[in-house]
Scaffold this motif. Structure first.
Motif, PDB file in Angstrom:
ATOM      1  N   GLU A  69      22.189  34.295  50.864  1.00  0.00           N
ATOM      2  CA  GLU A  69      22.881  34.620  49.618  1.00  0.00           C
ATOM      3  C   GLU A  69      23.223  36.110  49.585  1.00  0.00           C
ATOM      4  O   GLU A  69      22.506  36.934  50.159  1.00  0.00           O
ATOM      5  N   ALA A  70      24.305  36.418  48.869  1.00  0.00           N
ATOM      6  CA  ALA A  70      24.710  37.805  48.669  1.00  0.00           C
ATOM      7  C   ALA A  70      24.864  38.074  47.176  1.00  0.00           C
ATOM      8  O   ALA A  70      25.393  37.239  46.432  1.00  0.00           O
ATOM      9  N   ARG A  71      24.425  39.242  46.748  1.00  0.00           N
ATOM     10  CA  ARG A  71      24.499  39.608  45.332  1.00  0.00           C
ATOM     11  C   ARG A  71      25.904  40.078  44.980  1.00  0.00           C
ATOM     12  O   ARG A  71      26.553  40.803  45.755  1.00  0.00           O
ATOM     13  N   ILE A  72      26.376  39.674  43.828  1.00  0.00           N
ATOM     14  CA  ILE A  72      27.678  40.118  43.339  1.00  0.00           C
ATOM     15  C   ILE A  72      27.527  41.528  42.778  1.00  0.00           C
ATOM     16  O   ILE A  72      26.743  41.770  41.858  1.00  0.00           O
ATOM     17  N   VAL A  73      28.255  42.457  43.357  1.00  0.00           N
ATOM     18  CA  VAL A  73      28.201  43.848  42.931  1.00  0.00           C
ATOM     19  C   VAL A  73      29.113  44.079  41.730  1.00  0.00           C
ATOM     20  O   VAL A  73      28.778  44.831  40.809  1.00  0.00           O
ATOM     21  N   GLN A  74      30.258  43.413  41.739  1.00  0.00           N
ATOM     22  CA  GLN A  74      31.241  43.627  40.686  1.00  0.00           C
ATOM     23  C   GLN A  74      32.126  42.402  40.567  1.00  0.00           C
ATOM     24  O   GLN A  74      32.388  41.712  41.557  1.00  0.00           O
ATOM     25  N   VAL A 102      33.892  28.690  46.163  1.00  0.00           N
ATOM     26  CA  VAL A 102      34.839  29.784  45.927  1.00  0.00           C
ATOM     27  C   VAL A 102      35.288  30.351  47.273  1.00  0.00           C
ATOM     28  O   VAL A 102      34.465  30.603  48.145  1.00  0.00           O
ATOM     29  N   PRO A 103      36.604  30.545  47.462  1.00  0.00           N
ATOM     30  CA  PRO A 103      37.094  30.980  48.775  1.00  0.00           C
ATOM     31  C   PRO A 103      36.950  32.482  49.000  1.00  0.00           C
ATOM     32  O   PRO A 103      37.046  33.288  48.059  1.00  0.00           O
ATOM     33  N   VAL A 104      36.726  32.854  50.259  1.00  0.00           N
ATOM     34  CA  VAL A 104      36.840  34.248  50.675  1.00  0.00           C
ATOM     35  C   VAL A 104      38.323  34.608  50.642  1.00  0.00           C
ATOM     36  O   VAL A 104      39.167  33.830  51.092  1.00  0.00           O
ATOM     37  N   VAL A 105      38.644  35.768  50.111  1.00  0.00           N
ATOM     38  CA  VAL A 105      40.031  36.242  50.131  1.00  0.00           C
ATOM     39  C   VAL A 105      40.083  37.595  50.825  1.00  0.00           C
ATOM     40  O   VAL A 105      39.202  38.439  50.652  1.00  0.00           O
ATOM     41  N   GLY A 106      41.101  37.775  51.631  1.00  0.00           N
ATOM     42  CA  GLY A 106      41.228  39.014  52.382  1.00  0.00           C
ATOM     43  C   GLY A 106      40.192  39.137  53.472  1.00  0.00           C
ATOM     44  O   GLY A 106      39.362  38.249  53.694  1.00  0.00           O
ATOM     45  N   GLY A 120      25.486  40.743  39.540  1.00  0.00           N
ATOM     46  CA  GLY A 120      24.048  40.548  39.710  1.00  0.00           C
ATOM     47  C   GLY A 120      23.684  39.141  40.117  1.00  0.00           C
ATOM     48  O   GLY A 120      22.590  38.911  40.643  1.00  0.00           O
ATOM     49  N   ASP A 121      24.576  38.172  39.870  1.00  0.00           N
ATOM     50  CA  ASP A 121      24.351  36.808  40.344  1.00  0.00           C
ATOM     51  C   ASP A 121      24.491  36.761  41.866  1.00  0.00           C
ATOM     52  O   ASP A 121      25.008  37.693  42.495  1.00  0.00           O
ATOM     53  N   TYR A 122      24.050  35.646  42.440  1.00  0.00           N
ATOM     54  CA  TYR A 122      24.111  35.492  43.896  1.00  0.00           C
ATOM     55  C   TYR A 122      25.083  34.380  44.279  1.00  0.00           C
ATOM     56  O   TYR A 122      25.115  33.321  43.646  1.00  0.00           O
ATOM     57  N   ILE A 123      25.845  34.652  45.319  1.00  0.00           N
ATOM     58  CA  ILE A 123      26.724  33.659  45.923  1.00  0.00           C
ATOM     59  C   ILE A 123      26.042  33.139  47.189  1.00  0.00           C
ATOM     60  O   ILE A 123      25.572  33.925  48.021  1.00  0.00           O
ATOM     61  N   GLU A 124      25.974  31.837  47.322  1.00  0.00           N
ATOM     62  CA  GLU A 124      25.414  31.230  48.533  1.00  0.00           C
ATOM     63  C   GLU A 124      26.441  31.320  49.654  1.00  0.00           C
ATOM     64  O   GLU A 124      27.567  30.833  49.526  1.00  0.00           O
ATOM     65  N   LEU A 125      26.043  31.946  50.763  1.00  0.00           N
ATOM     66  CA  LEU A 125      26.922  32.067  51.926  1.00  0.00           C
ATOM     67  C   LEU A 125      26.832  30.826  52.805  1.00  0.00           C
ATOM     68  O   LEU A 125      27.830  30.341  53.323  1.00  0.00           O
ATOM     69  N   PHE A 126      25.623  30.375  53.037  1.00  0.00           N
ATOM     70  CA  PHE A 126      25.389  29.060  53.627  1.00  0.00           C
ATOM     71  C   PHE A 126      24.027  28.578  53.180  1.00  0.00           C
ATOM     72  O   PHE A 126      23.154  29.362  52.824  1.00  0.00           O
ATOM     73  N   GLY A 127      23.858  27.267  53.162  1.00  0.00           N
ATOM     74  CA  GLY A 127      22.614  26.680  52.685  1.00  0.00           C
ATOM     75  C   GLY A 127      22.835  25.264  52.225  1.00  0.00           C
ATOM     76  O   GLY A 127      23.743  24.581  52.714  1.00  0.00           O
ATOM     77  N   GLY A 129      46.305  28.962  61.316  1.00  0.00           N
ATOM     78  CA  GLY A 129      46.272  28.515  59.930  1.00  0.00           C
ATOM     79  C   GLY A 129      44.942  27.960  59.467  1.00  0.00           C
ATOM     80  O   GLY A 129      44.837  27.467  58.343  1.00  0.00           O
ATOM     81  N   THR A 130      43.903  28.015  60.316  1.00  0.00           N
ATOM     82  CA  THR A 130      42.588  27.538  59.884  1.00  0.00           C
ATOM     83  C   THR A 130      42.130  28.349  58.678  1.00  0.00           C
ATOM     84  O   THR A 130      42.185  29.574  58.698  1.00  0.00           O
ATOM     85  N   PRO A 131      41.713  27.690  57.599  1.00  0.00           N
ATOM     86  CA  PRO A 131      41.317  28.441  56.402  1.00  0.00           C
ATOM     87  C   PRO A 131      40.029  29.210  56.626  1.00  0.00           C
ATOM     88  O   PRO A 131      39.249  28.914  57.531  1.00  0.00           O
ATOM     89  N   GLY A 132      39.798  30.209  55.787  1.00  0.00           N
ATOM     90  CA  GLY A 132      38.571  30.982  55.864  1.00  0.00           C
ATOM     91  C   GLY A 132      37.418  30.264  55.194  1.00  0.00           C
ATOM     92  O   GLY A 132      37.501  29.097  54.814  1.00  0.00           O
ATOM     93  N   ALA A 133      36.350  30.996  55.024  1.00  0.00           N
ATOM     94  CA  ALA A 133      35.113  30.412  54.500  1.00  0.00           C
ATOM     95  C   ALA A 133      35.144  30.307  52.981  1.00  0.00           C
ATOM     96  O   ALA A 133      36.003  30.876  52.298  1.00  0.00           O
ATOM     97  N   HIS A 134      34.168  29.581  52.464  1.00  0.00           N
ATOM     98  CA  HIS A 134      33.899  29.498  51.037  1.00  0.00           C
ATOM     99  C   HIS A 134      32.442  29.871  50.798  1.00  0.00           C
ATOM    100  O   HIS A 134      31.590  29.730  51.686  1.00  0.00           O
ATOM    101  N   GLY A 135      32.178  30.340  49.590  1.00  0.00           N
ATOM    102  CA  GLY A 135      30.820  30.496  49.111  1.00  0.00           C
ATOM    103  C   GLY A 135      30.581  29.499  47.992  1.00  0.00           C
ATOM    104  O   GLY A 135      31.453  28.684  47.656  1.00  0.00           O
ATOM    105  N   PHE A 136      29.385  29.566  47.408  1.00  0.00           N
ATOM    106  CA  PHE A 136      29.047  28.640  46.330  1.00  0.00           C
ATOM    107  C   PHE A 136      28.333  29.413  45.238  1.00  0.00           C
ATOM    108  O   PHE A 136      27.345  30.110  45.495  1.00  0.00           O
ATOM    109  N   VAL A 137      28.848  29.296  43.998  1.00  0.00           N
ATOM    110  CA  VAL A 137      28.241  29.995  42.883  1.00  0.00           C
ATOM    111  C   VAL A 137      28.519  29.215  41.598  1.00  0.00           C
ATOM    112  O   VAL A 137      29.624  28.687  41.414  1.00  0.00           O
TER     113      VAL A 137
END
Length: 387
Positions: free
Chosen positions: A250-255, A318-322, A344-351, A305-313
């Protein structure tokens, strides 16, 4: 102690970490027991190389040892030395074998070198002739063209009555190169080659199958199986649902910021917003093993054209952009209700909600690399088995 120090309680590092990793040791143990069950009459070992696939050699090794595992495989001698303290009477195999100068380490820590070349074999013969018998294993190449004694030379060695009596392998092994593709005819070819080896070394235990090979059936099990990635919740066979997820990153949302339609996101301005958006900036990047190739755009290797990753919150993918950057990743959270998400919430990167191998495929890689590439900044929490 000052009043200020009294009033402030020490925060739990895990609760405030920029990136954090939860390792479910109960799921790890359950996965090992399931692979042991699938191994039938063969004994199941546990592969703990690469710091237990990135999840922690000491904690994973202890949990598996307490669950009953007594055979372990590590990659290098230093891993074997570390593991010995947590698995006192286990048999620990070192897959990289032995080099001159390491003899004392192997003998003092009761480690078993896996001899994988003619040079290592010759050196080991000289070691045991001087210092006496010590268990070893012999790796045989049955078609991988990576490590191992050539097949014919291994069989000749087995039949050589003049070989030193002090050379007494406790295991012969080989490795399938296409075990993750059950339909490959090359699996059968390797099986037949290894059967010749096992017969030549009659009376010595034999091992062919890692995680994927276990699923090929009893013929491939021999005496000892070597489950690895399956223990850690990764896919071992293409298209087959993995066992229980073990790791959650998981990664913390900074902003969370508002961004206008038509503006661009991250380095290179490779993503242009098609609507007014809310973006969550999360404190993980490629320095944390969240690979740049997971970027939502601007990755040459994914030009097809393969899409990028998603997180979960907050119950949403939710998709990665850029582009992913060294320390930060940007997720589009426009579709998450504003009241359900905040800095301050966390996004799940994988799990459990973002399967490891789905994320890996978005990066053009495999779950093995996602786990073993975890950076040093993760604050870790281990969840122990009940009882």
């Amino acid at each position: 102690m000052t009043d200020f120090e009294t009033e402030l309680s020490s925060p739990d590092d895990f609760d405030f970490a920029p990136v954090r990793l939860t390792v479910d040791l109960g799921a790890l143990v359950d996965n090992w027991r399931e692979m042991a069950r699938r191994s039938g009459s063969a004994r199941a070992s546990a592969v703990l190389k690469a710091d237990a696939y990135g999840l922690g050699l000491e904690d994973c090794g202890t949990a598996l040892y307490e669950a009953g595992a007594r055979d372990f495989f590590v990659a290098v001698v230093q891993e074997g030395v570390t593991l010995r303290a947590y698995a006192p009477d286990a048999r620990i195999y070192v897959l990289s074998g032995i080099w001159p100068g390491q003899e004392r380490t192997f003998f003092e820590n009761d480690l078993v070198p896996v001899l994988a070349s003619e040079e290592q074999l010759a050196f080991w013969m000289s070691v045991v002739s001087e210092h006496g018998d010590h268990p070893c294993a012999l790796q045989v190449d049955t078609g991988f063209n990576r490590l191992g004694i050539p097949l014919d030379e291994a069989i000749a060695l087995a039949e050589d009555v003049s070989r030193p009596a002090s050379f007494s392998p406790v295991l012969v092994l080989s490795h399938l190169h296409s075990g993750d593709t059950p339909s490959s005819p090359l699996n059968r070819q390797q099986l037949e080659s290894f059967q010749r080896v096992a017969e030549a070394f009659e009376g010595i235990e034999s091992s062919l199958s890692a995680s994927a090979g276990i699923f090929l059936g009893p013929e491939y099990h021999f005496d000892l199986t070597r489950p690895g990635i399956a223990l850690y919740g990764g896919e071992s066979v293409q298209g087959m649902k993995p066992l229980k997820p073990v790791a959650k990153a998981e990664a913390r949302i900074v902003q969370i910021r508002e961004a206008d339609e038509g503006t661009t996101v991250s380095y290179g301005a490779t993503h242009r917003l098609s609507r007014n958006s809310r973006l969550a900036i999360a404190a993980a990047g490629y320095a944390d093993g969240y690979l740049r190739s997971l970027s939502g755009s601007g990755v040459p290797l994914r030009a097809g054209g393969t899409p990028g990753a998603h997180g979960f919150v907050a119950g949403h993918r939710v998709p990665v952009v850029g582009r992913i950057t060294m320390d930060l990743t940007i997720f589009d959270v426009t579709d998450v209700p504003a009241a359900d998400i905040r800095a301050g919430d966390y996004i799940e990167l994988f799990g459990p909600n973002m399967p490891l191998d789905e994320v890996a495929r978005a990066a053009g890689t495999i779950g093995y690399e996602m786990l073993t590439g975890l950076g040093l900044r993760y604050e870790r929490r281990y969840v122990y088995p009940d009882g």
